[in-house]
Write a protein that holds these residues in place. Structure first.
Motif, PDB file in Angstrom:
ATOM      1  N   THR A 154       0.831  -1.205   0.000  1.00  0.00           N
ATOM      2  CA  THR A 154       0.000   0.000   0.000  1.00  0.00           C
ATOM      3  C   THR A 154       0.863   1.252   0.000  1.00  0.00           C
ATOM      4  O   THR A 154       2.020   1.237   0.438  1.00  0.00           O
ATOM      5  N   ASN A 155       0.261   2.325  -0.482  1.00  0.00           N
ATOM      6  CA  ASN A 155       0.934   3.609  -0.511  1.00  0.00           C
ATOM      7  C   ASN A 155      -0.125   4.698  -0.397  1.00  0.00           C
ATOM      8  O   ASN A 155      -1.251   4.513  -0.879  1.00  0.00           O
ATOM      9  N   TYR A 156       0.250   5.814   0.251  1.00  0.00           N
ATOM     10  CA  TYR A 156      -0.707   6.889   0.500  1.00  0.00           C
ATOM     11  C   TYR A 156      -0.091   8.249   0.197  1.00  0.00           C
ATOM     12  O   TYR A 156       1.121   8.449   0.358  1.00  0.00           O
ATOM     13  N   VAL A 157      -0.933   9.179  -0.188  1.00  0.00           N
ATOM     14  CA  VAL A 157      -0.480  10.553  -0.285  1.00  0.00           C
ATOM     15  C   VAL A 157      -0.256  11.063   1.133  1.00  0.00           C
ATOM     16  O   VAL A 157      -0.940  10.646   2.081  1.00  0.00           O
ATOM     17  N   GLY A 158       0.684  11.960   1.286  1.00  0.00           N
ATOM     18  CA  GLY A 158       1.083  12.388   2.624  1.00  0.00           C
ATOM     19  C   GLY A 158      -0.031  12.952   3.480  1.00  0.00           C
ATOM     20  O   GLY A 158      -0.062  12.761   4.703  1.00  0.00           O
ATOM     21  N   SER A 159      -0.979  13.631   2.850  1.00  0.00           N
ATOM     22  CA  SER A 159      -2.032  14.300   3.611  1.00  0.00           C
ATOM     23  C   SER A 159      -3.013  13.327   4.280  1.00  0.00           C
ATOM     24  O   SER A 159      -3.760  13.727   5.176  1.00  0.00           O
ATOM     25  N   VAL A 160      -3.019  12.051   3.863  1.00  0.00           N
ATOM     26  CA  VAL A 160      -3.933  11.084   4.465  1.00  0.00           C
ATOM     27  C   VAL A 160      -3.192   9.988   5.212  1.00  0.00           C
ATOM     28  O   VAL A 160      -3.818   9.128   5.840  1.00  0.00           O
ATOM     29  N   GLU A 161      -1.868  10.004   5.136  1.00  0.00           N
ATOM     30  CA  GLU A 161      -1.062   8.982   5.815  1.00  0.00           C
ATOM     31  C   GLU A 161      -1.421   8.922   7.296  1.00  0.00           C
ATOM     32  O   GLU A 161      -1.490   9.948   7.980  1.00  0.00           O
ATOM     33  N   GLY A 162      -1.679   7.715   7.780  1.00  0.00           N
ATOM     34  CA  GLY A 162      -2.024   7.533   9.179  1.00  0.00           C
ATOM     35  C   GLY A 162      -3.501   7.701   9.491  1.00  0.00           C
ATOM     36  O   GLY A 162      -3.950   7.357  10.591  1.00  0.00           O
ATOM     37  N   ARG A 163      -4.257   8.208   8.543  1.00  0.00           N
ATOM     38  CA  ARG A 163      -5.698   8.402   8.761  1.00  0.00           C
ATOM     39  C   ARG A 163      -6.539   7.495   7.862  1.00  0.00           C
ATOM     40  O   ARG A 163      -7.623   7.066   8.272  1.00  0.00           O
ATOM     41  N   PHE A 164      -6.055   7.221   6.669  1.00  0.00           N
ATOM     42  CA  PHE A 164      -6.784   6.397   5.705  1.00  0.00           C
ATOM     43  C   PHE A 164      -6.089   5.046   5.572  1.00  0.00           C
ATOM     44  O   PHE A 164      -4.860   4.956   5.652  1.00  0.00           O
ATOM     45  N   THR A 165      -6.901   4.009   5.319  1.00  0.00           N
ATOM     46  CA  THR A 165      -6.367   2.674   5.097  1.00  0.00           C
ATOM     47  C   THR A 165      -7.066   2.052   3.901  1.00  0.00           C
ATOM     48  O   THR A 165      -8.304   1.986   3.868  1.00  0.00           O
ATOM     49  N   ILE A 166      -6.274   1.597   2.930  1.00  0.00           N
ATOM     50  CA  ILE A 166      -6.822   0.910   1.768  1.00  0.00           C
ATOM     51  C   ILE A 166      -6.622  -0.584   1.957  1.00  0.00           C
ATOM     52  O   ILE A 166      -5.582  -1.023   2.465  1.00  0.00           O
ATOM     53  N   SER A 167      -7.640  -1.363   1.574  1.00  0.00           N
ATOM     54  CA  SER A 167      -7.552  -2.811   1.690  1.00  0.00           C
ATOM     55  C   SER A 167      -8.329  -3.454   0.555  1.00  0.00           C
ATOM     56  O   SER A 167      -9.172  -2.807  -0.074  1.00  0.00           O
ATOM     57  N   ASN A 168      -8.045  -4.726   0.324  1.00  0.00           N
ATOM     58  CA  ASN A 168      -8.664  -5.458  -0.780  1.00  0.00           C
ATOM     59  C   ASN A 168      -9.099  -6.816  -0.251  1.00  0.00           C
ATOM     60  O   ASN A 168      -8.250  -7.642   0.114  1.00  0.00           O
ATOM     61  N   VAL A 169     -10.391  -7.044  -0.205  1.00  0.00           N
ATOM     62  CA  VAL A 169     -10.924  -8.290   0.324  1.00  0.00           C
ATOM     63  C   VAL A 169     -11.943  -8.847  -0.662  1.00  0.00           C
ATOM     64  O   VAL A 169     -12.967  -8.213  -0.934  1.00  0.00           O
ATOM     65  N   ASN A 170     -11.630 -10.002  -1.218  1.00  0.00           N
ATOM     66  CA  ASN A 170     -12.582 -10.678  -2.109  1.00  0.00           C
ATOM     67  C   ASN A 170     -13.108  -9.764  -3.209  1.00  0.00           C
ATOM     68  O   ASN A 170     -14.321  -9.622  -3.398  1.00  0.00           O
ATOM     69  N   LYS A 171     -12.194  -9.131  -3.918  1.00  0.00           N
ATOM     70  CA  LYS A 171     -12.512  -8.291  -5.068  1.00  0.00           C
ATOM     71  C   LYS A 171     -13.331  -7.060  -4.704  1.00  0.00           C
ATOM     72  O   LYS A 171     -14.047  -6.508  -5.544  1.00  0.00           O
ATOM     73  N   THR A 172     -13.274  -6.651  -3.466  1.00  0.00           N
ATOM     74  CA  THR A 172     -13.821  -5.363  -3.040  1.00  0.00           C
ATOM     75  C   THR A 172     -12.688  -4.572  -2.407  1.00  0.00           C
ATOM     76  O   THR A 172     -12.009  -5.067  -1.508  1.00  0.00           O
ATOM     77  N   VAL A 173     -12.488  -3.362  -2.900  1.00  0.00           N
ATOM     78  CA  VAL A 173     -11.435  -2.503  -2.364  1.00  0.00           C
ATOM     79  C   VAL A 173     -12.088  -1.474  -1.455  1.00  0.00           C
ATOM     80  O   VAL A 173     -13.058  -0.818  -1.850  1.00  0.00           O
ATOM     81  N   TYR A 174     -11.563  -1.373  -0.260  1.00  0.00           N
ATOM     82  CA  TYR A 174     -12.107  -0.463   0.732  1.00  0.00           C
ATOM     83  C   TYR A 174     -11.145   0.695   0.967  1.00  0.00           C
ATOM     84  O   TYR A 174      -9.924   0.555   0.837  1.00  0.00           O
ATOM     85  N   LEU A 175     -11.707   1.826   1.335  1.00  0.00           N
ATOM     86  CA  LEU A 175     -10.915   2.939   1.834  1.00  0.00           C
ATOM     87  C   LEU A 175     -11.534   3.364   3.158  1.00  0.00           C
ATOM     88  O   LEU A 175     -12.610   3.980   3.187  1.00  0.00           O
ATOM     89  N   GLN A 176     -10.886   2.967   4.252  1.00  0.00           N
ATOM     90  CA  GLN A 176     -11.326   3.370   5.576  1.00  0.00           C
ATOM     91  C   GLN A 176     -10.742   4.740   5.864  1.00  0.00           C
ATOM     92  O   GLN A 176      -9.510   4.899   5.847  1.00  0.00           O
ATOM     93  N   MET A 177     -11.593   5.699   6.127  1.00  0.00           N
ATOM     94  CA  MET A 177     -11.167   7.073   6.348  1.00  0.00           C
ATOM     95  C   MET A 177     -11.527   7.487   7.771  1.00  0.00           C
ATOM     96  O   MET A 177     -12.712   7.531   8.123  1.00  0.00           O
ATOM     97  N   ASN A 178     -10.513   7.765   8.569  1.00  0.00           N
ATOM     98  CA  ASN A 178     -10.707   8.185   9.952  1.00  0.00           C
ATOM     99  C   ASN A 178     -10.201   9.608  10.143  1.00  0.00           C
ATOM    100  O   ASN A 178      -9.442  10.128   9.313  1.00  0.00           O
ATOM    101  N   SER A 179     -10.598  10.216  11.236  1.00  0.00           N
ATOM    102  CA  SER A 179     -10.155  11.577  11.567  1.00  0.00           C
ATOM    103  C   SER A 179     -10.329  12.510  10.382  1.00  0.00           C
ATOM    104  O   SER A 179      -9.414  13.259  10.006  1.00  0.00           O
TER     105      SER A 179
END
Length: 112
Positions: free
Chosen positions: A56-81
């Motif tokens: 995974t890789n993130y733009v600096g402005s979301v590092e530590g707050r957003f998480t990208i994941s891939n589960v069973n052909k669904t890609v998620y973006l968890q966005m916190n704070s």
């Protein structure tokens, strides 16, 4: 390949949202998946990437707050704070066999 994005909405600053992007039309591995976003009056920017091996890789402005994941052909973006500057239309993207595929956008609005 079709991408179906969902999960946007209105959230207060400091809140969380989870975006989903369902991949259909292929049983083969996607080279990588990305989330981009475009705020009003601004250019579309890359937010997060996940490769076929799970890197995974993130733009600096979301590092530590957003998480990208891939589960069973669904890609998620968890966005916190979430912050007001995260307000944008979010798009999922796939690179597959040298071709670009985009999902429709989903609006995320961060406001009190």
């Amino acid at each position: 390949v079709q991408l179906q994005a969902s999960g946007g909405g209105l959230v207060q600053p400091g809140g969380s949202l989870r975006l989903s992007c369902v991949v259909s039309g292929t049983d083969f591995s996607i080279t990588y998946m990305r989330w981009h976003r475009q705020a009003p009056g601004k250019r579309r920017e890359l937010v997060a990437t996940i490769t076929s091996d799970g890197s995974t890789n993130y733009v600096g402005s979301v590092e530590g707050r957003f998480t990208i994941s891939n589960v069973n052909k669904t890609v998620y973006l968890q966005m916190n704070s979430l912050k007001s500057e995260d307000t944008a239309v979010y798009y999922c993207y796939a690179l597959f066999r040298g071709s670009d595929y985009w999902g429709q956008g989903t609006q995320v609005t961060v406001s009190s």
